[in-house]
Structures are given as C-alpha cells and as structure tokens.
Enzyme design. Sequence first.
Site, PDB file in Angstrom:
ATOM      1  N   CYS A  89     -16.951  -6.515  32.092  1.00  0.00           N
ATOM      2  CA  CYS A  89     -17.264  -7.302  30.904  1.00  0.00           C
ATOM      3  C   CYS A  89     -17.133  -8.764  31.320  1.00  0.00           C
ATOM      4  O   CYS A  89     -17.045  -9.067  32.503  1.00  0.00           O
ATOM      5  CB  CYS A  89     -16.400  -6.917  29.703  1.00  0.00           C
ATOM      6  SG  CYS A  89     -14.656  -7.258  29.880  1.00  0.00           S
ATOM      7  N   CYS A 123     -23.596  -9.594  29.623  1.00  0.00           N
ATOM      8  CA  CYS A 123     -22.740  -8.878  30.568  1.00  0.00           C
ATOM      9  C   CYS A 123     -23.005  -9.344  31.989  1.00  0.00           C
ATOM     10  O   CYS A 123     -24.112  -9.771  32.313  1.00  0.00           O
ATOM     11  CB  CYS A 123     -23.025  -7.384  30.478  1.00  0.00           C
ATOM     12  SG  CYS A 123     -21.687  -6.469  29.724  1.00  0.00           S
ATOM     13  N   CYS A 147     -20.230  -4.767  27.426  1.00  0.00           N
ATOM     14  CA  CYS A 147     -20.568  -5.900  26.563  1.00  0.00           C
ATOM     15  C   CYS A 147     -21.564  -5.497  25.482  1.00  0.00           C
ATOM     16  O   CYS A 147     -22.370  -4.598  25.678  1.00  0.00           O
ATOM     17  CB  CYS A 147     -21.191  -7.018  27.387  1.00  0.00           C
ATOM     18  SG  CYS A 147     -20.210  -7.478  28.813  1.00  0.00           S
TER      19      CYS A 147
END
Length: 140
Positions: A8, A85, A80
Amino acid sequence: MTRLLFMCVANSARSQMAEAIARNAAPEGVQVFSAGSRPSRVNPYAVEALKEIGIDPSDQYSKGVDDIPIDKIDMAITLCVEEVCPVFPRPVKLAAWPLPDPAGKGGTDDDILNGFRAVRDEIQKRIQALFAEWPPKEDA
C-alpha cells in the site's frame, strides 16, 4: 511460490496488518513481506487491532519497496482503493484487494479502532481463502 508481498502507500496499516496475519497463517515455506511507496510508521491502531486477535506485530516496521528482496517476490497483492497504489517493478503474479484505508478515517478512538477492526477482519478472511488453495492458480 514462496514469497508474498503486500503493498500500500504508507505501509502503516493495511499492508502491515496483512503481513502480520499472513505470517501467522502462512503454509510452511511461505515468506511474507509488506512495503509501501511512501513508508511512514506502523499505525498504533493497526498494532492494537492485531493484538486483539493474538498477533504481536512488534517486530514489524514500515518499509519501502527498496527495503525488501524485490527480485525474489513471487506474488504481490495491493491493498489500495482511494489512493494510487505502488506499482511492482517487475513481472510477478499480481492481485488487487482494494480495501479502504482505516488510517484516513476520523472520529473517536472507538470509531477509528472499529475501522481498523473491519479492515483487519476482511484481510483475515481473504488470507484464509488465499492459503486454503495455496499455491494460487495461475488464472486467479
């Protein structure tokens, strides 16, 4: 497949929880990592949410993609949803588990912790499903 990476942005909440839960549940021979494109610090609410299910993440810390063995990763999972991301820098098996960032929510301590619990529980379900059919099929 033996090395799994969760990614992430900040490597502070979702990917940290995923790393800890996956390490706890991983089949023998599976190594688990997490990283972010802009690492910060492990969120204390993530630590609390993990401790509630008996997982101690005290040895974990926020890492960037350069801090893990990128050349040895077999599968990367992004977590994400509302932000961009990180992109994995080489071809590997990829999966996207778009989950909201509980660190971005406001409210009381209980509200925030409940957000972390919800994301933790969803990550735990997905990891259990992933490892139930390990190794993952090529088309999954």
